[in-house]
Scaffold this motif. Structure first.
Motif, short mmCIF file in Angstrom:
data_model
loop_
_atom_site.label_atom_id
_atom_site.label_comp_id
_atom_site.label_asym_id
_atom_site.label_seq_id
_atom_site.Cartn_x
_atom_site.Cartn_y
_atom_site.Cartn_z
N GLU A 125 48.68 47.42 37.71
CA GLU A 125 47.40 47.50 36.79
C GLU A 125 48.06 47.60 35.57
N LEU A 160 40.28 46.76 31.27
CA LEU A 160 41.49 46.55 32.75
C LEU A 160 41.57 45.43 33.45
N CYS A 176 44.34 43.52 36.76
CA CYS A 176 44.66 43.77 37.87
C CYS A 176 45.08 42.23 38.06
N TRP A 184 38.33 47.91 42.82
CA TRP A 184 38.72 48.77 41.62
C TRP A 184 38.22 50.32 41.83
N TYR A 202 42.69 52.09 40.31
CA TYR A 202 44.16 51.28 41.31
C TYR A 202 42.88 50.08 41.74
N CYS A 203 43.40 49.14 41.65
CA CYS A 203 43.12 47.92 41.73
C CYS A 203 43.19 47.51 43.63
N THR A 206 46.42 53.02 37.16
CA THR A 206 46.38 53.34 35.50
C THR A 206 45.09 54.85 35.04
#
Length: 119
Positions: free
Chosen positions: A6, A20, A22, A36, A95-96, A113
């Protein structure tokens, strides 16, 4: 095995925007749905948005609907989370995660991130 990285987090004022990204390392990215998630201190991880392998099927949780949008670029192995009108409550680690189309769980996760929204 799919590795996810990320990027794009940071500090932003309320009302601002962030995008964002990923990045996935797999030759079969189209076979994976991507979600996500976010987790704030003291809370459980929650799914914010998800997109299927084709990019046509999307989900966005109610609390961010109309403010966040998910998209993907399969040619670049990227999934984006566009976040607009950010609120302090959006502060969390994002988070992805990837789930194979034949699977039921998100088995592959990025490192996260940080997104911090100041009031």
């Amino acid at each position: 095995q799919v590795q996810l990285v990320e990027s794009g987090g940071g500090l932003v004022q309320a009302g601002g925007s962030l995008r964002l990204s990923c990045k996935a390392s797999t030759y079969t990215f189209i076979n994976y749905a991507v979600g996500w998630f976010r987790q704030a201190p003291g809370t459980e991880r929650e799914l914010v948005a998800a997109v299927d392998g084709s990019g046509r099927g999307k989900y966005v949780t109610d609390s961010v609907k109309g403010r966040f949008a998910i998209s993907r670029d399969n040619a670049k192995n990227l999934v984006y989370l566009q976040m607009n009108s950010l609120k302090p409550d959006d502060t969390a680690v994002y988070y992805c995660a990837a789930r194979h189309r034949a699977g039921e769980r998100y088995d592959f996760w990025g490192q996260g991130t940080q997104v911090t929204v100041s009031s």
